[in-house]
Design an enzyme around this catalytic site. Structure first.
Site, mmCIF file in Angstrom:
data_model
loop_
_atom_site.group_PDB
_atom_site.id
_atom_site.type_symbol
_atom_site.label_atom_id
_atom_site.label_comp_id
_atom_site.label_asym_id
_atom_site.label_seq_id
_atom_site.Cartn_x
_atom_site.Cartn_y
_atom_site.Cartn_z
ATOM 1 N N ASP A 35 3.052 25.381 -32.851
ATOM 2 C CA ASP A 35 3.429 26.290 -33.885
ATOM 3 C C ASP A 35 3.568 26.061 -35.015
ATOM 4 O O ASP A 35 3.144 24.825 -35.971
ATOM 5 C CB ASP A 35 5.386 25.243 -33.913
ATOM 6 N N CYS A 43 0.429 -1.094 -0.216
ATOM 7 C CA CYS A 43 0.339 0.147 -0.287
ATOM 8 C C CYS A 43 0.574 1.311 -0.016
ATOM 9 O O CYS A 43 2.185 1.349 0.574
ATOM 10 C CB CYS A 43 -1.009 0.238 1.074
ATOM 11 N N CYS A 49 1.923 2.452 2.872
ATOM 12 C CA CYS A 49 3.953 1.046 3.876
ATOM 13 C C CYS A 49 5.082 1.618 2.795
ATOM 14 O O CYS A 49 6.067 1.635 3.520
ATOM 15 C CB CYS A 49 3.303 -0.136 3.120
#
Length: 703
Positions: free
Chosen positions: A399, A18, A21
């Site tokens: 551009d 997780c 952790c």
């Protein structure tokens, strides 16, 4: 930390369950002796350690989670996978003890109640020992995360005699972590799989012999032999041969590209037909593929705005939940004389339902999945922040040259004014341009080669460049001029006007004041440009602009044909930058699409800078926020759709994660909240937000 120390080491991490952790592991490593700083990239499952410490020490800092480290590199070393029963033996043992505990009352065995309680206790200890190990340490340090909450809840359940529910909570929490770890691994796999694209070895010529060499041992300058049907192991330049090369792995383009002598090939691409002899130009860690993988993994570690919100929210959320749980447990018995055991049980249920697993995982799983999906489609998104900003765009500036047009000028018209034949005219003009550095010179040389003219044999003397006007030189004793109409007083303006109205750059060729030919040069518009601009407008992009340094008439002709809403011509890089800032003031979120070199200031200033052709230029990879690895503007609507879908899923996940908690907490009022409901609410929410995030894998680069 103000400056990074010289020594830096990156490891791949196995075993994360997780995000909480991962944060705990990062903090543990930061406190190791000799470590100046450490940064965990949960999305890529990596840790970077700054300072002097051993791999063993870093691994020990992750012992609470059973984390395993491996050296970071371009190869994905597959470790022998543990059998399921061995990897999750604690989980299986816990399930066995729970089944025994529930079956004992039906067996007629004496002291079945005591034995049942003992079995539940064994299930709690066996299934939750790693949880308790971290939870107790956190409790002693007054660090309150999800494991601390679960530890308090399970101990409390045991104290009030709810052994069965305590055991079920341990089991379901363990299953929830396994599912969370699996889903994050699934999301990461889209990037890890890129490592397997390039072959691990190649056929190299060494000391006159052909030998198979591991990719890590191939050096710059080595000659690599690539047979038809083989993948190319390293970036390099073709010395001999030609072939069609499938570059989908790098650029996302499905159609193979013709490659000839002198052209560049990339590691991980497939040689489909010819036999190629390639000179290696980059080591394995510097190849375009390696850079893509590195930049994408770094991008997964960058916190998106929504992730920052979740982190701050979770920081205050956990203590608030603990306070609410305490009030639920003590207020009704103290003030209203309610039953202590009932309300302590309700308070413990609040602790479990308040576990922020789903909330913490809600954003990273979506970001990691989306960035991985984009990378597999030839688009490099360099952070969650840019992914989110894409979905909020109101305007896009382009551009012209190399973006909306092909960037390859061609001679389209030669209007003869004198008696000299076209071939002779082209030969002399090309001979002059051969000595020129002008961007349009290539158009003349290309045309001459198509006409098979030997312009190089045409001697040019006293070559000169006339700033802002053109070039001149003496050929066969006569001085010729090639450039703008300013060089000639008698150039026919009507013919020139007609070409300019068609969006072409006009040049005049002649002797002294006598024009001999008018030449029209055009940079061809990309076939897809008009379609893309139209699609962007349909998607709700309010403003599209073309910013170019080209002539006003040429720019207006091309801009009108493509369908952009605003055209600005004759702009230097500073002027482009000023316009981008002006648009950002007017519209808020603005993207700039350019080549990553000439447009660097505008790309940097925009909300999101998008560079074309990232596979060909290191500059594009380094300066842009997003790089389209192939010069394919059709990827632009796709990434905007992907971004919008990601934003939607993140909002859904956060709303659902918080909503399900609030709904479960409301069950406290009638006293209906149980530990079973609490853990199912938490596990169910985690599973749902994870699966919802993984839906981003299904977003395709075409409608």
């Amino acid at each position: 930390m103000t400056g990074k120390p010289a020594h830096k080491q990156t490891y791949r991490v196995e075993g994360f369950t997780c995000a909480g952790c991962a944060a705990k592991f990062e903090k543990n490593v930061q406190h190791l002796e000799g470590v100046v700083d450490a940064k965990v990239n949960f999305g890529a499952a990596k840790i970077t350690v700054y300072g002097e410490t051993s791999k063993e020490s870093v691994e020990k800092a992750g012992a609470f989670e059973g984390l395993r480290l491996s050296e970071d590199g371009m190869r994905k070393f597959e470790k022998e996978k543990e059998p399921f029963y061995r990897r999750y033996k604690h989980l299986l043992a816990s399930i066995l003890f729970i089944l025994i505990a529930y079956s004992l009352p039906f067996t007629g065995v004496g002291h079945s109640q005591f034995l049942s309680t003992f079995s539940f206790a064994a299930a709690i200890v066996v299934g939750g020992y790693r949880l308790f190990e971290t939870g107790f340490k956190n409790l002693l340090k007054f660090e309150f995360d999800m494991r601390t909450l679960m530890t308090i809840a399970i101990i409390g359940a045991a104290i009030i005699g709810e052994w069965g529910e305590g055991a079920i909570v341990v089991l379901l929490f363990a299953i929830s972590e396994v599912l969370e770890a699996y889903s994050m691994d699934k999301a990461r796999e889209s990037i890890r799989s890129l490592m397997d694209i390039a072959p691990p070895q190649a056929l190299i010529i060494r000391n006159g012999s052909e030998v198979v060499v591991g990719a890590e041992d191939i050096e710059i300058g080595d000659i690599m032999l690539v047979k038809p049907g083989q993948k190319i192991a390293m970036d390099g330049t073709i010395l001999e041969g030609s072939s069609n090369v499938n570059q989908a792995a790098i650029t996302g383009e499905s159609v193979p590209v013709e490659k000839f002598q002198g052209e560049t090939v990339f590691a991980g691409t497939l040689n489909e037909e010819g036999f190629l002899k390639v000179q290696v130009t980059k080591r394995i860690e510097d190849t375009t593929l390696a850079k893509i993988i590195h930049l994408v993994e770094e991008a997964q570690g960058e916190r998106a705005p929504s992730q920052a919100f979740v982190d701050v929210f979770a920081k205050y959320y956990t203590p608030v939940i603990m306070a609410i749980a305490l009030l639920v447990a003590i207020v009704p018995p103290l003030l209203f004389g309610a039953d202590w055991s009932i309300w302590v049980y309700q308070g413990l249920s609040v602790l479990v339902v308040g576990c922020p697993c789903a909330l913490v995982i809600s954003t990273p799983v979506a970001i990691v999945t989306a960035i991985g999906n984009a990378a597999k489609n030839g688009i490099l998104i360099k952070g969650g922040v840019y992914l989110e900003e894409l979905g909020r765009l109101k305007a896009v500036a382009f551009d012209k040259t190399g973006t909306l047009t092909k960037g390859e000028p061609e001679v389209t018209n030669v209007i003869i004014l004198g008696e000299m034949e076209e071939k002779e005219l082209m030969k002399k003009m090309s001979a002059l341009e051969y000595h020129s550095q002008h961007p349009l010179a290539h158009a003349f040389l290309k045309k001459a080669e198509e006409m098979e003219l030997d312009y190089k044999s045409c001697d040019v003397f006293e070559f000169r460049s006339h700033t802002g006007k053109g070039i001149s030189g003496i050929i066969d004793g006569m001085e010729y001029f090639l450039g703008s109409e300013k060089l000639f007083a008698d150039a026919p303006s009507s013919e020139m006007q007609k070409l300019q109205d068609e969006g072409k750059t006009v040049m005049v060729f002649g002797v002294l004041d006598t024009p001999l030919a008018i030449v029209g040069v055009a940079d061809e518009v990309r076939d897809t440009s008009s379609e893309i601009i139209q699609e962007l407008h349909q998607m709700g992009i309010e403003q599209t602009m073309m910013l170019t340094g080209d002539h006003e008439k040429t720019a207006r002709s091309i801009g009108n044909r493509i369908g952009v809403k605003e055209i600005k011509a004759g702009l230097l890089p500073q002027a482009k930058l000023d316009f981008v800032k002006r648009y950002m003031h007017s519209f808020g979120k603005v993207a700039m699409v350019g080549d990553g070199i000439n447009d660097a200031p505008a790309l940097a200033a925009s909300t999101v800078g998008i560079a074309m052709g990232g596979a060909g230029t290191d500059t594009a990879l380094e300066t842009a926020d997003i790089a389209l690895m192939n010069d394919d503007l059709r990827k632009l609507p796709y990434i905007i759709r992907l971004s919008r879908k990601t934003l939607t899923i993140i909002k859904q996940n956060i709303s659902f994660a918080i909503g399900i908690k609030l709904l479960a907490l409301l069950l406290v009022i009638p006293g209906w909240l149980t530990l079973w409901i609490a853990i199912f609410a938490d596990m169910g929410a985690t599973l749902i937000v994870t699966l919802n995030g993984l839906r981003l894998l299904r977003i395709k680069d075409r409608k």
